[in-house]
Design a protein around this motif. Sequence first.
Motif, mmCIF file in Angstrom:
data_model
loop_
_atom_site.group_PDB
_atom_site.id
_atom_site.type_symbol
_atom_site.label_atom_id
_atom_site.label_comp_id
_atom_site.label_asym_id
_atom_site.label_seq_id
_atom_site.Cartn_x
_atom_site.Cartn_y
_atom_site.Cartn_z
ATOM 1 N N GLY B 73 0.807 -1.217 0.000
ATOM 2 C CA GLY B 73 0.000 0.000 0.000
ATOM 3 C C GLY B 73 0.832 1.255 0.000
ATOM 4 N N ASN B 74 0.312 2.286 0.639
ATOM 5 C CA ASN B 74 1.041 3.542 0.760
ATOM 6 C C ASN B 74 0.734 4.163 2.122
ATOM 7 N N MET B 75 1.186 5.398 2.320
ATOM 8 C CA MET B 75 0.978 6.077 3.603
ATOM 9 C C MET B 75 -0.497 6.093 4.005
ATOM 10 N N PHE B 76 -1.340 6.326 2.987
ATOM 11 C CA PHE B 76 -2.765 6.463 3.293
ATOM 12 C C PHE B 76 -3.377 5.142 3.713
ATOM 13 N N SER B 77 -2.905 4.079 3.087
ATOM 14 C CA SER B 77 -3.478 2.800 3.491
ATOM 15 C C SER B 77 -3.004 2.420 4.890
ATOM 16 N N ILE B 78 -1.810 2.876 5.276
ATOM 17 C CA ILE B 78 -1.357 2.635 6.659
ATOM 18 C C ILE B 78 -2.274 3.355 7.638
ATOM 19 N N LEU B 79 -2.575 4.604 7.301
ATOM 20 C CA LEU B 79 -3.441 5.429 8.145
ATOM 21 C C LEU B 79 -4.811 4.780 8.342
#
Lengths: 136, 164
Positions: B73-79
């Motif tokens: 994923g990316n930063m947003f999916s981590i969030l």
Amino acid sequence: MRRKEQMENTGKRFSKRDAWLLAAAALVILVVFVIFRQFSGGSGSTVTVTVGGEVYGTYSLDEDQKIDIKINGTVTNVLVIRDHQADMTEADCPDQLCVRQKAISKDHETIVCLPNQVVAEVSNPNGENELDDVAN
Amino acid sequence: MSKKKNIAFMGVFLALALVCSYVESLIPFYFGIPGMKLGLTNIVIIIILYCMGTKEAYCLSVLRVILAGFLFGNMFSILYSMAGAMLSLTVMYLLKKTGKFKIVTVSTLGGICHNIGQLTVASFVVENYYVFYYLPFLLIAGFITGLLIGIGAQEISLRVKRFF
Ligand SMILES: [Zn+2]
């Protein structure tokens, strides 16, 4: 021995209390569903684009058009309106999830581009707007 | 259980959770919100919660979200995933602590909260509360996946508990 273990396990699986809590949860979901149902389903007439929560522009779904959404001078997302439907056709975001989303036409449907904080939302300014009050 | 065995188990389960994350990333699931996940990895977290302990479950959950975020994923999916995972795990921990409910129920409520957490973060990120339009669908999805995962987790933990 095996049989005894199985008997014990059956009692470990489900109880009346579980049934009650699950039924209560299902009921709450049903109520939410029915309430939300009241505010949706109708077709919308305009699509509103917001960037970072601020309104970028409102466009009629009756008019076929191509909207370049610019952030700081560069086009980040392209929204195309055709046949009363709005579709995100291009985006410079890394995940491209907004481009893969279906075209929208019904009241309160949205296309979200999370990395660019762009939201396109269908609304129906001439119809009922009760969800606005709920959402705000 | 010895400490060494404990760490070994955690490693195995982390790998298992990452596989679940990968499988989940392959399933297209759009309810208007990009990157929303069904929470299939919850099955591993629930088994840890019941067979090992609360601390281990939180530890594994955080590691899983961060690693899966970097891998698939990316930063947003981590969030997103973090909000969903933490809310879900906290609710499941509290329900388990009452000692009154079985895994199936705990998991179902956890599944619902998983999606509520994700949706809430999504609405904050885009600063648009209309994404809550998708709330009913996400609640139903959370209920169903939570229930199915709960049944699976219950059967597994009833069988493997004695190995811990
Ligand atoms: Zn995008």
